[in-house]
Motif scaffolding. Structure first.
Motif, PDB file in Angstrom:
ATOM      1  N   ASN A 117       0.787  -1.129  -0.035  1.00 25.48           N
ATOM      2  CA  ASN A 117       0.052   0.092   0.043  1.00 25.48           C
ATOM      3  C   ASN A 117       0.866   1.343   0.176  1.00 25.48           C
ATOM      4  O   ASN A 117       0.470   2.392  -0.262  1.00 25.48           O
ATOM      5  N   SER A 118       2.151   1.011   0.166  1.00 19.75           N
ATOM      6  CA  SER A 118       3.118   2.284   0.153  1.00 19.75           C
ATOM      7  C   SER A 118       3.854   2.474  -0.852  1.00 19.75           C
ATOM      8  O   SER A 118       4.107   1.465  -1.552  1.00 19.75           O
ATOM      9  N   ASP A 119       4.097   3.780  -1.244  1.00 15.58           N
ATOM     10  CA  ASP A 119       4.566   4.117  -2.791  1.00 15.58           C
ATOM     11  C   ASP A 119       6.222   3.492  -2.786  1.00 15.58           C
ATOM     12  O   ASP A 119       6.687   2.888  -3.403  1.00 15.58           O
ATOM     13  N   SER A 120       7.018   3.813  -1.608  1.00 16.46           N
ATOM     14  CA  SER A 120       8.290   3.633  -1.693  1.00 16.46           C
ATOM     15  C   SER A 120       8.648   3.147  -0.109  1.00 16.46           C
ATOM     16  O   SER A 120       8.989   4.063   0.555  1.00 16.46           O
ATOM     17  N   LEU A 121       8.454   1.924   0.090  1.00 16.16           N
ATOM     18  CA  LEU A 121       8.755   1.419   1.515  1.00 16.16           C
ATOM     19  C   LEU A 121      10.069   1.533   1.904  1.00 16.16           C
ATOM     20  O   LEU A 121      10.829   1.083   1.221  1.00 16.16           O
ATOM     21  N   GLU A 122      10.475   2.327   3.038  1.00 13.18           N
ATOM     22  CA  GLU A 122      11.707   2.251   3.332  1.00 13.18           C
ATOM     23  C   GLU A 122      12.194   1.344   4.399  1.00 13.18           C
ATOM     24  O   GLU A 122      13.315   0.720   4.682  1.00 13.18           O
ATOM     25  N   GLY A 123      11.390   1.244   5.315  1.00 13.25           N
ATOM     26  CA  GLY A 123      11.665   0.134   6.462  1.00 13.25           C
ATOM     27  C   GLY A 123      10.400  -0.043   7.328  1.00 13.25           C
ATOM     28  O   GLY A 123       9.353   0.645   7.021  1.00 13.25           O
ATOM     29  N   PHE A 124      10.885  -0.564   8.509  1.00 12.07           N
ATOM     30  CA  PHE A 124       9.673  -0.899   9.443  1.00 12.07           C
ATOM     31  C   PHE A 124      10.296  -0.304  10.776  1.00 12.07           C
ATOM     32  O   PHE A 124      11.374  -0.221  11.088  1.00 12.07           O
ATOM     33  N   VAL A 125       9.312   0.152  11.508  1.00 11.82           N
ATOM     34  CA  VAL A 125       9.522   0.410  12.862  1.00 11.82           C
ATOM     35  C   VAL A 125       8.885  -0.341  14.022  1.00 11.82           C
ATOM     36  O   VAL A 125       7.655  -0.615  13.667  1.00 11.82           O
ATOM     37  N   LEU A 126       9.615  -0.744  14.703  1.00  7.76           N
ATOM     38  CA  LEU A 126       9.016  -1.794  15.718  1.00  7.76           C
ATOM     39  C   LEU A 126       9.185  -1.204  17.169  1.00  7.76           C
ATOM     40  O   LEU A 126      10.035  -0.713  17.394  1.00  7.76           O
ATOM     41  N   THR A 127       7.829  -1.252  17.886  1.00  7.55           N
ATOM     42  CA  THR A 127       7.888  -0.558  19.221  1.00  7.55           C
ATOM     43  C   THR A 127       7.394  -1.918  20.068  1.00  7.55           C
ATOM     44  O   THR A 127       6.556  -2.604  19.879  1.00  7.55           O
ATOM     45  N   HIS A 128       8.458  -2.213  21.186  1.00 12.69           N
ATOM     46  CA  HIS A 128       8.088  -3.278  21.998  1.00 12.69           C
ATOM     47  C   HIS A 128       9.014  -3.086  23.391  1.00 12.69           C
ATOM     48  O   HIS A 128       9.737  -2.426  23.439  1.00 12.69           O
ATOM     49  N   SER A 129       8.669  -4.006  24.296  1.00 11.26           N
ATOM     50  CA  SER A 129       9.536  -4.139  25.243  1.00 11.26           C
ATOM     51  C   SER A 129      10.313  -5.418  25.388  1.00 11.26           C
ATOM     52  O   SER A 129       9.955  -6.179  24.894  1.00 11.26           O
ATOM     53  N   ILE A 130      11.357  -5.372  26.267  1.00  9.99           N
ATOM     54  CA  ILE A 130      12.121  -6.562  25.888  1.00  9.99           C
ATOM     55  C   ILE A 130      12.090  -7.760  27.125  1.00  9.99           C
ATOM     56  O   ILE A 130      12.695  -8.725  27.393  1.00  9.99           O
ATOM     57  N   ALA A 131      11.313  -7.225  28.251  1.00  8.66           N
ATOM     58  CA  ALA A 131      11.447  -7.924  29.401  1.00  8.66           C
ATOM     59  C   ALA A 131      10.168  -8.875  29.441  1.00  8.66           C
ATOM     60  O   ALA A 131      10.000  -9.774  30.285  1.00  8.66           O
ATOM     61  N   GLY A 132       9.205  -8.557  28.909  1.00 10.75           N
ATOM     62  CA  GLY A 132       7.729  -9.280  29.008  1.00 10.75           C
ATOM     63  C   GLY A 132       7.617 -10.447  28.079  1.00 10.75           C
ATOM     64  O   GLY A 132       8.802 -11.133  28.120  1.00 10.75           O
ATOM     65  N   GLY A 133       6.648 -10.851  27.788  1.00 10.43           N
ATOM     66  CA  GLY A 133       6.481 -12.245  27.144  1.00 10.43           C
ATOM     67  C   GLY A 133       6.108 -12.125  25.453  1.00 10.43           C
ATOM     68  O   GLY A 133       6.966 -12.524  24.532  1.00 10.43           O
ATOM     69  N   THR A 134       5.092 -10.956  25.305  1.00  8.88           N
ATOM     70  CA  THR A 134       4.822 -10.865  23.683  1.00  8.88           C
ATOM     71  C   THR A 134       5.861  -9.829  23.015  1.00  8.88           C
ATOM     72  O   THR A 134       6.039 -10.308  22.122  1.00  8.88           O
ATOM     73  N   GLY A 135       5.780  -8.824  23.559  1.00 11.32           N
ATOM     74  CA  GLY A 135       6.699  -7.843  22.967  1.00 11.32           C
ATOM     75  C   GLY A 135       8.128  -8.456  22.761  1.00 11.32           C
ATOM     76  O   GLY A 135       8.711  -8.050  21.739  1.00 11.32           O
ATOM     77  N   SER A 136       8.728  -9.150  23.653  1.00  7.56           N
ATOM     78  CA  SER A 136      10.234  -9.894  23.396  1.00  7.56           C
ATOM     79  C   SER A 136       9.896 -10.791  22.664  1.00  7.56           C
ATOM     80  O   SER A 136      10.715 -11.114  21.885  1.00  7.56           O
ATOM     81  N   GLY A 137       9.144 -12.116  22.906  1.00  8.27           N
ATOM     82  CA  GLY A 137       9.238 -13.253  22.353  1.00  8.27           C
ATOM     83  C   GLY A 137       8.383 -13.155  20.831  1.00  8.27           C
ATOM     84  O   GLY A 137       9.335 -13.528  19.861  1.00  8.27           O
ATOM     85  N   MET A 138       7.555 -12.746  20.573  1.00 10.43           N
ATOM     86  CA  MET A 138       6.804 -12.404  19.489  1.00 10.43           C
ATOM     87  C   MET A 138       7.353 -11.467  18.621  1.00 10.43           C
ATOM     88  O   MET A 138       7.688 -11.457  17.343  1.00 10.43           O
ATOM     89  N   GLY A 139       7.924 -10.310  19.261  1.00 10.50           N
ATOM     90  CA  GLY A 139       8.920  -9.163  18.695  1.00 10.50           C
ATOM     91  C   GLY A 139      10.280  -9.921  18.055  1.00 10.50           C
ATOM     92  O   GLY A 139      10.405  -9.550  16.843  1.00 10.50           O
ATOM     93  N   SER A 140      10.683 -10.767  18.729  1.00 16.78           N
ATOM     94  CA  SER A 140      11.766 -11.443  18.281  1.00 16.78           C
ATOM     95  C   SER A 140      11.500 -12.336  16.906  1.00 16.78           C
ATOM     96  O   SER A 140      12.209 -11.957  16.218  1.00 16.78           O
ATOM     97  N   TYR A 141      10.559 -13.156  17.259  1.00 19.96           N
ATOM     98  CA  TYR A 141      10.169 -13.803  15.957  1.00 19.96           C
ATOM     99  C   TYR A 141       9.755 -12.919  14.702  1.00 19.96           C
ATOM    100  O   TYR A 141      10.246 -13.364  13.746  1.00 19.96           O
ATOM    101  N   LEU A 142       8.937 -11.839  14.800  1.00 16.34           N
ATOM    102  CA  LEU A 142       8.740 -11.069  13.833  1.00 16.34           C
ATOM    103  C   LEU A 142       9.938 -10.416  13.324  1.00 16.34           C
ATOM    104  O   LEU A 142      10.275 -10.255  12.095  1.00 16.34           O
ATOM    105  N   LEU A 143      11.218  -9.961  14.284  1.00 13.99           N
ATOM    106  CA  LEU A 143      12.358  -9.523  13.634  1.00 13.99           C
ATOM    107  C   LEU A 143      13.145 -10.477  12.698  1.00 13.99           C
ATOM    108  O   LEU A 143      13.563 -10.101  11.554  1.00 13.99           O
ATOM    109  N   GLU A 144      12.985 -11.701  13.055  1.00 15.90           N
ATOM    110  CA  GLU A 144      13.741 -12.609  12.397  1.00 15.90           C
ATOM    111  C   GLU A 144      13.004 -12.838  11.010  1.00 15.90           C
ATOM    112  O   GLU A 144      13.636 -12.826   9.677  1.00 15.90           O
TER     113      GLU A 144
END
Length: 454
Positions: free
Chosen positions: A129-156
């Motif tokens: 949907n974007s004309d010239s996608l340059e990158g992604f921004v991810l906001t999360h915390s590193i100590a919990g479960g979802t932000g850290s675990g699922m965030g890590s998975y999405l990063l990979e």
């Protein structure tokens, strides 16, 4: 923008509020008229399309995915409150069982894999949907479960799926003071996430809860800072770090230009931020002082304004970028301020490279009334970041030695046979600390090269 987990969605929600205010977008996505005193001024266009796109009825919709494994926070951000009709309902992802990850990294990582198809599908749709996608921004915390675990998975997965796109994360580091933290296994979760942030992200802006608490208490004089206070600080930082993208000038008007100068070597990409003058938007009277470019730049290099609990008086800067916001700032003032900082040697730089202090000028939003004429934002790459990681490793070792709380992890498929991933992650973080320490020495260019046996 990907917002993952409770913390990621809370700071993400605040960030979008701040962007709406700066771009004159009402909570329902429609445009607000310019304030009358600004209408005669020549307004140079702001780029709303960097973070928003327009729907067919001309409403502005954030390019954001709100992802969580439990419904509470996403519902609060997107279904209640003033901004409930801002987000695209197709971009909300809540796991169907809604149980969350229970502060367990392995559980968040496993559920990331289970829901991968749906989430990647949403990402693809937004990317197309974007004309010239340059990158992604991810906001999360590193100590919990979802932000850290699922965030890590999405990063990979982001790195596999969009290999040439930049991934910047705003990662919230936990409170190191055990009496204030509510997650006993946070050292485990943090070390496991840090491995992914080291290997799969291009830049990590470190938001440290300990330092944010300190700044709220000392600088803003709030006796017991609430989560909302801290989140508004984070939103200020996130909005300030993207001003040059949204109000483009001659320099740093794209992500690559912004990060290239800050990160000379790929591993050392953990950035600290600072902001001055700070004010909390709750109508409380605060002293208004005279701000000049030199004053702002000097304050930015002081440890008490830096939002990471690492002492910048030790170690040295690898690089720093000051974004000066103000409408009547004369570039020669910036030049003079830089000269003064060099003459007085207020900042110490690495011995093996040029002293790169970059300064970028950004305009202020015409929709916002600000009390100060000049405000400044700092993004810096500094070797004392290693202190933060060492504190974390120390806490990790304390509970790992006793194998405390390991049962919850062993129930997950990733750790059912062995716990090698823990040791591997610890090794990665230790290497990161070693690399930051090597940065302070002359011979860094040969770091990691084995000397010849002969």
């Amino acid at each position: 923008t990907l917002q993952v987990g409770q913390c990621g969605n809370q700071i993400g929600g605040e960030f979008w509020k701040q962007l709406c205010l700066e771009h004159g977008i009402a909570p329902d996505g429609t445009l607000v008229d310019l304030p009358t005193e600004q209408q005669n001024a020549t307004i140079s266009d702001d780029r709303k399309d960097v973070f928003f796109y327009q729907s067919d009825d001309d409403r502005y919709v954030p390019r954001a995915l709100l992802i969580d494994l439990e419904p509470r926070v996403v519902n609060k951000v997107a279904h209640s409150g003033a901004y409930k009709s801002l987000f695209n309902p197709e971009n909300l992802f809540i796991a169907s069982d809604g149980g969350g990850a229970g502060n367990n990294w392995a559980s968040g990582f496993r559920q990331g894999g289970e829901h991968e198809e749906q989430v990647i599908d949403m990402m693809d749709r937004e990317a197309d949907n974007s004309d010239s996608l340059e990158g992604f921004v991810l906001t999360h915390s590193i100590a919990g479960g979802t932000g850290s675990g699922m965030g890590s998975y999405l990063l990979e997965k982001l790195q596999d799926h969009f290999p040439k796109k930049l991934v910047t994360t705003y990662s919230v580091f936990p409170n190191w003071d055990q009496s204030q933290s509510d997650v006993v296994v946070q050292p485990y979760n943090s070390v496991l996430t840090l491995k992914r942030l080291t290997l799969h992200a291009d830049a990590v802006v470190v938001l440290d809860n300990t330092a944010l608490n300190r700044i709220a208490e000392d600088r803003l004089r709030i006796t017991n800072p609430t989560v909302d206070h801290l989140n508004s600080l984070v939103a200020t930082i996130m909005a300030a770090s993207t001003t040059t993208l949204r109000y483009p000038g001659y320099m740093n008007n794209d992500l690559i230009g912004l990060l290239a100068s800050l990160i000379p070597t790929p591993r050392c990409h953990f950035l600290m931020s600072g902001y001055t003058p700070l004010a909390v938007e709750d109508g409380a009277p605060s002293t208004i002082r005279k701000t000049t470019v030199l004053d702002v730049m000097r304050r930015l290099s002081q440890p008490k304004n830096i939002m990471v609990s690492a002492d910048t008086r030790t170690g040295c800067y690898i690089s720093m970028l000051n974004i000066i916001q103000g409408n009547d700032v004369d570039p020669t003032q910036i030049h003079k301020a830089l000269q003064r900082i060099r003459e007085r040697q207020l900042v110490k730089f690495i011995p093996w490279g040029p002293a790169s202090i970059q300064a970028a000028l950004a305009r202020k939003s015409p929709y916002l009334k600000t009390r100060h004429k000049v405000s400044g934002f700092l993004l810096a790459n500094h070797t004392s970041m290693a202190e933060l990681f060492q504190t974390l490793l120390h806490q990790y070792d304390v509970i790992r030695k006793r194998n405390a709380f390991m049962d919850v992890y062993k129930r997950e498929p990733m750790f059912s046979e062995n716990l090698d991933e823990f040791d591997d992650s610890r090794e990665t973080v230790q290497q990161l600390v070693n690399e930051y320490q090597a940065c302070e020495k002359e011979g860094y260019a040969n770091f990691g090269i084995e000397p010849n046996a002969d």
